[in-house]
Write an enzyme that holds these catalytic residues in place. Structure first.
Site, mmCIF file in Angstrom:
data_model
loop_
_atom_site.group_PDB
_atom_site.id
_atom_site.type_symbol
_atom_site.label_atom_id
_atom_site.label_comp_id
_atom_site.label_asym_id
_atom_site.label_seq_id
_atom_site.Cartn_x
_atom_site.Cartn_y
_atom_site.Cartn_z
ATOM 1 N N GLU A 183 -10.600 -3.592 16.949
ATOM 2 C CA GLU A 183 -11.918 -3.350 17.531
ATOM 3 C C GLU A 183 -11.777 -2.999 19.009
ATOM 4 O O GLU A 183 -11.022 -3.632 19.743
ATOM 5 C CB GLU A 183 -12.785 -4.597 17.365
ATOM 6 C CG GLU A 183 -13.061 -4.951 15.906
ATOM 7 C CD GLU A 183 -13.799 -6.271 15.758
ATOM 8 O OE1 GLU A 183 -14.308 -6.772 16.781
ATOM 9 O OE2 GLU A 183 -13.857 -6.794 14.639
ATOM 10 N N CYS A 184 -12.521 -1.980 19.425
ATOM 11 C CA CYS A 184 -12.349 -1.485 20.799
ATOM 12 C C CYS A 184 -13.604 -1.591 21.657
ATOM 13 O O CYS A 184 -13.524 -1.521 22.884
ATOM 14 C CB CYS A 184 -11.881 -0.029 20.774
ATOM 15 S SG CYS A 184 -13.081 1.119 20.048
ATOM 16 N N THR A 185 -14.772 -1.762 21.037
ATOM 17 C CA THR A 185 -16.031 -1.715 21.780
ATOM 18 C C THR A 185 -16.057 -2.685 22.944
ATOM 19 O O THR A 185 -16.565 -2.371 24.029
ATOM 20 C CB THR A 185 -17.215 -2.010 20.837
ATOM 21 O OG1 THR A 185 -17.195 -1.086 19.761
ATOM 22 C CG2 THR A 185 -18.533 -1.884 21.576
ATOM 23 N N HIS A 191 -13.740 -3.674 24.818
ATOM 24 C CA HIS A 191 -12.837 -3.336 25.918
ATOM 25 C C HIS A 191 -13.467 -2.327 26.870
ATOM 26 O O HIS A 191 -12.896 -2.025 27.914
ATOM 27 C CB HIS A 191 -11.529 -2.745 25.378
ATOM 28 C CG HIS A 191 -10.628 -3.745 24.743
ATOM 29 N ND1 HIS A 191 -9.978 -4.730 25.464
ATOM 30 C CD2 HIS A 191 -10.255 -3.924 23.450
ATOM 31 C CE1 HIS A 191 -9.237 -5.463 24.638
ATOM 32 N NE2 HIS A 191 -9.394 -4.998 23.412
#
Length: 348
Positions: free
Chosen positions: A78-80, A82
């Site tokens: 998951e990147c949101t 960051h």
């Protein structure tokens, strides 16, 4: 290459696996919590074992029981949380820590190679050094690179962090291919394929018209262009069709504006078929039976498949100069090429 058995953590719509398959790898499984993602993965990788659940609740042994041994582990955590994509909403450390699951899977599966992908903003994360240290302690040699999809035949400016790991050698640097840089114009469906609306209508948002006015002032009234929503980088909320598309996200953000024969500009949003091309997905990619919004989210969450193709080919290409398998497992070498490739600083 067909013997390289690949498992895709956070498989999403299958961008990484599409790229690995194009490089010759065999996709044997994937896991994702979002049902539209696993539906898509099932359609595009028939025969692969697909797990629709939280991978934190999935045991690697359960995966191996269905897939057999794994040679290549792909992971796009998951990147949101960051990035600034959540606006003023608080970021979740629990979400960021899903990246650490790659350690648990690597210990159990012992794949020869690992490719971890995320936004560049992952690098300052407090636990990112820990992630690299623990992979090194397992025995992996690491290389860190920031790659821009537009350098790999993808008509999109998309810079992403890739952490490459190999049990036997320091991975070679992934180099851009020799293909020409593709523009946003190359992704468009033929004119007339999709309905359009007149740009200047009484109900049109003032900000939208202001973006269009800035583009027309720069390009002239006879040029087509794209309006860009949800993000600002000083470009005025528009972009030329003669440059790669700005970064695709999980929400609609691009509207095509064209002058009509009556002198009035008309507009429409880019469609999933066009965004699919902007991600480098092959023409044969099959969407699941989901809404248009979910199709856009599937694509925006994905990895540009030609980038992964180049990575997998580079990992699997023998290189005597990088072969250091005889070195001790503890304290494995790692290399950062975060600044080694030509890139342009473009905001999402």
């Amino acid at each position: 290459m067909s013997d390289i058995r690949t498992f895709d953590m956070f498989c999403g719509g299958g961008g990484s696996s599409l790229g690995a398959r194009a490089a010759g790898a065999r996709i044997v499984g994937g896991v994702d919590l979002w049902a539209p993602a696993t539906d898509s993965f099932t359609l595009n990788f028939p025969g692969a074992a697909v797990f629709n659940k939280d991978l934190r609740q999935l045991t690697p042994s359960a995966v191996i029981k269905k897939t057999g041994d794994i040679d290549l582990l792909l992971s796009s955590p998951e990147c949101t949380h960051h990035t600034c994509a959540r606006g003023s909403k608080p970021q979740s450390e629990e979400s960021k820590e899903t990246a650490l699951q790659v350690i648990r899977y690597a210990k159990a599966m012992k794949p020869r190679w690992i490719v971890l992908e995320n936004v560049v903003h992952m690098r300052p994360w407090a636990r990112y050094p820990e992630l690299k240290e623990k992979l090194g302690a397992i025995g992996y040699h690491l290389r860190e690179q920031i790659l821009d999809a537009s350098n790999f035949g993808v008509p999109q400016k998309r810079r992403r962090l890739f952490l490459l790991a190999d049990l036997k050698a320091v991975p070679q640097a992934v180099l851009p291919n020799d293909e020409a840089v593709l523009s946003a114009r190359s992704i468009l469906d033929p004119e007339g394929t999709w309905p359009t609306t007149v740009l200047r209508t009484p109900g049109r948002a003032k900000d939208t018209l202001a973006r269009a006015d800035r583009a027309i002032a720069q390009l002239g009234s006879k040029a087509s262009f794209l309006l860009v929503y949800y993000g600002s980088d000083g470009a005025g909320g528009w972009q030329s069709l003669d440059m790669p598309l700005r970064t695709v996200t999980t929400i609609d953000r691009f509207a095509l504006v064209r002058p009509g024969p009556d002198g009035k500009h008309r507009m429409r949003m880019l469609q999933p078929s066009e965004i699919r091309r902007a991600m480098g997905f092959p023409e044969g990619y099959v969407f699941p039976d989901v809404t248009r919004r979910e199709r856009v989210k599937l694509l925006g969450n994905a990895v540009c498949s030609p980038v992964m193709t180049a990575i997998v080919r580079s990992l699997c290409q023998p290189s005597v100069s990088h072969e250091i398998a005889s070195r001790p497992a503890v304290g494995r070498a790692w290399c950062s090429d975060a600044r080694s490739l030509p890139s342009e600083r473009v905001a999402a």
